[in-house]
Write an enzyme that holds these catalytic residues in place. Structure first.
Site, short mmCIF file in Angstrom:
data_model
loop_
_atom_site.label_atom_id
_atom_site.label_comp_id
_atom_site.label_asym_id
_atom_site.label_seq_id
_atom_site.Cartn_x
_atom_site.Cartn_y
_atom_site.Cartn_z
N LYS A 176 0.82 -1.21 0.00
CA LYS A 176 0.00 0.00 0.00
C LYS A 176 0.85 1.26 0.00
O LYS A 176 0.45 2.28 -0.56
CB LYS A 176 -0.97 0.00 1.19
CG LYS A 176 -2.11 -0.98 0.98
CD LYS A 176 -3.37 -0.56 1.71
CE LYS A 176 -4.52 -1.48 1.32
NZ LYS A 176 -5.71 -1.31 2.15
N LYS A 193 -4.14 -10.88 -6.98
CA LYS A 193 -5.42 -11.25 -6.36
C LYS A 193 -6.53 -10.35 -6.90
O LYS A 193 -6.28 -9.19 -7.27
CB LYS A 193 -5.33 -11.17 -4.83
CG LYS A 193 -5.25 -9.77 -4.27
CD LYS A 193 -5.38 -9.77 -2.75
CE LYS A 193 -5.39 -8.32 -2.27
NZ LYS A 193 -5.58 -8.12 -0.86
N LYS A 206 -10.69 -4.59 -6.17
CA LYS A 206 -11.46 -3.52 -6.82
C LYS A 206 -10.57 -2.57 -7.60
O LYS A 206 -11.04 -1.83 -8.45
CB LYS A 206 -12.26 -2.75 -5.76
CG LYS A 206 -11.35 -2.11 -4.74
CD LYS A 206 -12.07 -1.23 -3.78
CE LYS A 206 -11.12 -0.43 -2.92
NZ LYS A 206 -10.02 -1.15 -2.26
P1 TYM Z 1 -10.27 -6.89 3.03
O1 TYM Z 1 -11.36 -5.91 3.28
O2 TYM Z 1 -9.20 -6.53 2.06
O3 TYM Z 1 -10.88 -8.28 2.56
C1 TYM Z 1 -11.93 -8.90 3.28
C2 TYM Z 1 -11.80 -10.41 3.24
O4 TYM Z 1 -11.82 -10.89 1.90
C3 TYM Z 1 -10.65 -11.66 1.64
N1 TYM Z 1 -10.22 -11.41 0.25
C4 TYM Z 1 -9.96 -12.38 -0.63
N2 TYM Z 1 -10.01 -13.72 -0.53
C5 TYM Z 1 -9.70 -14.44 -1.64
N3 TYM Z 1 -9.35 -13.89 -2.80
C6 TYM Z 1 -9.28 -12.54 -2.95
N4 TYM Z 1 -8.95 -12.00 -4.13
C7 TYM Z 1 -9.59 -11.71 -1.83
N5 TYM Z 1 -9.63 -10.38 -1.63
C8 TYM Z 1 -10.02 -10.21 -0.35
C9 TYM Z 1 -9.61 -11.16 2.64
O5 TYM Z 1 -8.62 -12.11 2.90
C10 TYM Z 1 -10.48 -10.90 3.86
O6 TYM Z 1 -10.72 -12.09 4.58
N6 TYM Z 1 -7.62 -6.09 7.17
C11 TYM Z 1 -8.76 -6.79 6.62
C12 TYM Z 1 -10.06 -6.40 7.27
C13 TYM Z 1 -10.06 -6.56 8.75
C14 TYM Z 1 -10.16 -7.79 9.46
C15 TYM Z 1 -10.11 -7.42 10.84
C16 TYM Z 1 -10.29 -9.10 9.07
C17 TYM Z 1 -9.94 -5.55 9.65
N7 TYM Z 1 -10.00 -6.07 10.92
C18 TYM Z 1 -10.19 -8.39 11.83
C19 TYM Z 1 -10.35 -10.10 10.07
C20 TYM Z 1 -10.31 -9.72 11.43
C21 TYM Z 1 -8.84 -6.46 5.13
O7 TYM Z 1 -8.36 -5.46 4.68
O8 TYM Z 1 -9.62 -7.32 4.41
#
Ligand code: TYM
Length: 336
Positions: A118, A200, A203
Site C-alpha cells: 500500500k 489477487k 477492486k
Molecule cells: P479486506 O477488506 O481486504 O478483505 C476482506 C476479506 O476478503 C478476503 N479477500 C480475498 N479472498 C480471496 N481472494 C481474494 N482475491 C480476496 N480479496 C479479499 C480477505 O482475505 C479478507 O478475509 N484487514 C482486513 C479487514 C479486517 C479484518 C479485521 C479481518 C480488519 N480487521 C479483523 C479479520 C479480522 C482487510 O483489509 O480485508
C-alpha cells in the site's frame, strides 16, 4: 440459548467497506462465514476505521457502510444468529488499539507485506495509520476472544502478528487474550483477477473484478474477457504454474459447484475455453443472483439496517468492553 453459547467456539472477521464487495471477498471470506453459522458464535463487522488509511470520499464511505450490511445479510448472515456491526460504532476498537500499539514493535510492522504494497500504491500518503493498521486489526480480533478468524490468504500475516501480540501481552500479564487461529479455506482462499491472473482479485482492477452487485450481463462480459493462457492448448486442465488463468477459473467453478478439478476436466473435455468461460460465468451469475436481489431489497430499508447496526453495536460492545476493562486494569490504568 445461554447454554448453547457457552459450548460454541467463537469466530470473528471483518471486511473494509472501501469498495463494493467482490467475488474474492465472497468466496474467500463471506461464503465460509455463512456456511459455518450453526457451529460457531459469530461476530462480523465492517472495518470502516481501516478504510481511512487511504483517502475516502465521505458520502461514498457512508453509503457503502450501510450497503455492505445489506450485502452481508443477503449472503446468508442472519442478523439474529450473527452479531453484525460497524467498527466505528464500538469505541473499544480504537481504545484497545492504542494500548496494543505499545506492545507492538516497529520492526514487526515494517515487515507487513500489505504495508509495503500500500505504501507503494499510495506513496503520496504514507500515513501513520497505514503503518499501524495491523495493530487496529489485532484489537478488532482480541477484544472478542475468538477461537478462529476466517480470512483469505492475504490476511494470514496480520492474524499471525495478532497472535504474537496476544502472546507477548499474556506473557507479561497472564492469560488476558485468547490466542486465535486463522481459518483459511483451501478453495476460495485466493481468487485472482480475471484479467490479471497473477494478482489477487481486487477492486483496483475493476475489469477483472466481479462485484457481487454486478448484473448478469456485466458478469457474463467479464468472464468472456477472462485471460486463459497464451499457449494454444485450449484444454481445461489444472496447472497453476503454467495456466494460472484457467486454474483460477477452475478454482472459482469448483468453489461454487463443489466439483473437484478432475470432475471439471472431465466435464469440459474436448470443449475448449469457448465453452468453459461462459459456463463459469453462468455458475457465478446463478450463485450471485439471489444475493443481489435480496441485497437490493434490503438496501431500500434503511430503518431496518440502522436497527441491525444499533443492536449489533450493543451486543458487540458488551463483549468488547469486558476485555477492554481487563486490559486497562492489567496495564495499571486507575479505575473509578
Ligand atoms: P479486506 O477488506 O481486504 O478483505 C476482506 C476479506 O476478503 C478476503 N479477500 C480475498 N479472498 C480471496 N481472494 C481474494 N482475491 C480476496 N480479496 C479479499 C480477505 O482475505 C479478507 O478475509 N484487514 C482486513 C479487514 C479486517 C479484518 C479485521 C479481518 C480488519 N480487521 C479483523 C479479520 C479480522 C482487510 O483489509 O480485508
Amino acid at each position: 440459548m445461554e447454554e448453547v453459547k457457552e459450548t460454541k467456539k467463537r469466530m470473528l472477521s471483518g471486511i473494509q467497506p472501501s469498495g463494493d464487495l467482490h467475488l474474492g471477498n465472497y468466496l474467500g471470506a463471506i461464503k465460509n462465514w455463512a456456511d459455518r453459522v450453526n457451529d460457531y458464535e459469530c461476530y462480523y463487522f465492517m472495518a470502516d476505521m481501516h478504510t481511512i488509511t487511504v483517502r475516502q470520499e465521505p458520502a461514498e464511505l457512508r453509503r457503502r457502510s450501510l450497503n455492505q450490511l445489506a450485502q452481508y445479510i443477503a449472503c446468508g448472515l442472519d442478523p439474529e444468529q450473527n452479531v453484525l456491526f460497524l467498527q466505528s460504532h464500538v469505541p473499544a476498537h480504537a481504545q484497545l488499539s492504542w494500548v496494543l500499539n505499545c506492545y507492538t514493535m516497529f520492526g514487526e510492522l515494517s515487515r507487513m507485506t500489505q504495508f509495503k504494497d500500500k505504501s507503494e500504491k499510495h506513496h503520496d500518503n504514507i500515513n501513520a495509520g497505514l503503518f499501524t493498521y495491523p495493530v487496529l486489526m489485532a484489537a478488532d480480533i482480541l477484544l472478542y476472544q475468538p477461537d478462529y478468524v476466517p480470512v483469505g490468504e492475504d490476511q494470514k500475516q496480520h492474524v499471525e502478528l495478532t497472535r504474537d501480540i496476544a502472546q507477548r501481552f499474556n506473557s507479561i500479564y497472564g492469560d488476558v487474550f485468547k490466542v486465535p487461529e486463522p481459518f483459511i479455506s483451501k478453495q476460495g482462499a485466493r481468487i485472482y483477477g480475471l484479467t490479471t491472473p497473477g494478482d489477487k482479485m481486487s477492486k483496483s482492477i475493476p475489469e477483472g473484478c466481479v462485484f457481487i452487485m454486478d448484473d448478469p450481463d456485466t458478469i457474463a462480459r467479464k468472464f468472456k474477457k477472462a485471460v486463459t493462457d497464451s499457449d494454444t492448448e485450449n484444454c481445461v486442465r489444472y496447472d497453476r504454474e503454467n495456466k494460472p488463468g484457467v486454474a483460477n477459473l477452475m478454482n472459482i467453478y469448483s468453489t461454487i459447484t463443489g466439483k473437484s478439478y478432475e470432475e471439471i476436466e472431465a466435464e469440459f473435455a474436448g470443449m475448449g475455453y469457448g465453452k468453459f468461460k461462459p459456463a463459469v460465468g453462468e455458475a457465478v451469475i446463478e450463485q450471485l443472483r439471489p444475493i443481489r436481489e435480496e441485497a437490493e431489497r434490503l438496501m431500500k430499508d434503511k430503518a431496518y439496517l440502522d436497527d441491525i447496526y444499533k443492536q449489533g453495536a450493543e451486543r458487540a460492545a458488551y463483549v468488547a468492553n469486558k476485555t477492554l476493562r481487563k486490559v486497562y486494569k492489567k496495564v495499571g490504568f486507575y479505575q473509578l
